[in-house]
Design an enzyme around this catalytic site. Sequence first.
Site, PDB file in Angstrom:
ATOM      1  N   SER A  93     -16.370 -12.195  13.986  1.00 43.73           N
ATOM      2  CA  SER A  93     -17.362 -13.054  14.644  1.00 43.73           C
ATOM      3  C   SER A  93     -17.671 -12.510  16.029  1.00 43.73           C
ATOM      4  O   SER A  93     -16.795 -11.976  16.712  1.00 43.73           O
ATOM      5  CB  SER A  93     -16.800 -14.479  14.759  1.00 43.73           C
ATOM      6  OG  SER A  93     -17.518 -15.220  15.710  1.00 43.73           O
ATOM      7  N   LYS A  94     -18.928 -12.663  16.443  1.00 44.78           N
ATOM      8  CA  LYS A  94     -19.336 -12.201  17.776  1.00 44.78           C
ATOM      9  C   LYS A  94     -18.551 -12.894  18.876  1.00 44.78           C
ATOM     10  O   LYS A  94     -18.398 -12.362  19.970  1.00 44.78           O
ATOM     11  CB  LYS A  94     -20.838 -12.459  17.980  1.00 44.78           C
ATOM     12  CG  LYS A  94     -21.718 -11.553  17.151  1.00 44.78           C
ATOM     13  CD  LYS A  94     -23.186 -11.844  17.405  1.00 44.78           C
ATOM     14  CE  LYS A  94     -24.055 -10.950  16.537  1.00 44.78           C
ATOM     15  NZ  LYS A  94     -25.484 -11.242  16.668  1.00 44.78           N
ATOM     16  N   ARG A  95     -18.078 -14.100  18.584  1.00 47.19           N
ATOM     17  CA  ARG A  95     -17.349 -14.859  19.603  1.00 47.19           C
ATOM     18  C   ARG A  95     -15.998 -14.222  19.921  1.00 47.19           C
ATOM     19  O   ARG A  95     -15.370 -14.552  20.913  1.00 47.19           O
ATOM     20  CB  ARG A  95     -17.123 -16.306  19.133  1.00 47.19           C
ATOM     21  CG  ARG A  95     -18.389 -17.127  19.008  1.00 47.19           C
ATOM     22  CD  ARG A  95     -18.056 -18.595  18.756  1.00 47.19           C
ATOM     23  NE  ARG A  95     -17.338 -18.778  17.512  1.00 47.19           N
ATOM     24  CZ  ARG A  95     -17.930 -18.913  16.328  1.00 47.19           C
ATOM     25  NH1 ARG A  95     -19.240 -18.873  16.249  1.00 47.19           N
ATOM     26  NH2 ARG A  95     -17.220 -19.093  15.227  1.00 47.19           N
TER      27      ARG A  95
END
Length: 327
Positions: free
Chosen positions: A202-204
């Site tokens: 995930s980009k997070r």
Amino acid sequence: NSLKDFKINFDEGMINEQEEKGEYGPYKQSLRKDIYQAYAKYFIENNLAYPCFATEKELEEMREKQEAAKIRPGYYGVWAKYRNLSVEEAAEKIKNGEPYIIRFKSKGNEERKIRHQDLIKGKVDFPENDQDIVIIKADGLPTYHFAHLVDDHLMKITHVIRGEEWVSSTPKHVYLYEAFGWEAPKFVHLPNILNKEKKKLSKRQGDVAVEDFKKKGYLPEGLVNYVALVGWSPEENKEIFSMEELEQAFSIERVSKSGGVFDTEKLNWVNQHYMKDGDDDVLTKLAIPFIVEAGYVTAEEAEEKYNFLKSIVSLLKEKLHFVKEIT
């Protein structure tokens, strides 16, 4: 751009915004609208699809009835009054400017199984789709389900390789191939790349895009070599592969059914191998922007002191995991 940056050369499709290469163009879907419309028309003429004039208000009322009756929400063809309009009635509505979409007519037989053979997952069974899926949207453009299928058939695609989140949509595509009387391509659903917690990247949680690694100065050879090993195992006990060796060694059959974990430490180990053996001039040109950004030299000084900087890169490259570490 990422494919080009990482030296993965494609031999068909859009070379840039204006140019295309290959025998099966146009390759931009926006330029293929007439092709999709022609196939949608074929479906309508053969009673396989119909123009649907349902308004948002009607759809909302249908959703409310489904909720009240505790029925699985969806657009069911057996309840659609537009499904059985005559060709003349539909044509009159279109002539009057009523907005519409085009839906494929489902047979709605939940007892029937749609079966296909996935080259990674093996035999996959799903109940037959019981909803009338949209194939052409109100703006006249196709949905993904319809567009890619027409494109793949006309472009003679043999293998559809995509992420495993598309497994549940594949029966719709098999269904559409059957309706056309076309042979379906082979389907290959790749497992997701996972983080250390075994969850989808995930980009997070940090770097997940090719651009992120390019900005740190990972070498194309290193990143491609490492990514090939995530979820795939070679026959021989070997981890460093050139692109040419990967082309020879890679096979879909040896791709894992479960997701591979993206391990940055392992990536760094692989990339360090390519740093150590890298050409000094190539590495120096990659390193200079980082050295300038860190304030050690100006761009002008970097040009004047190129050989000096090159000697530093040559001295340090064996210690670097990626180019940005030079600073």
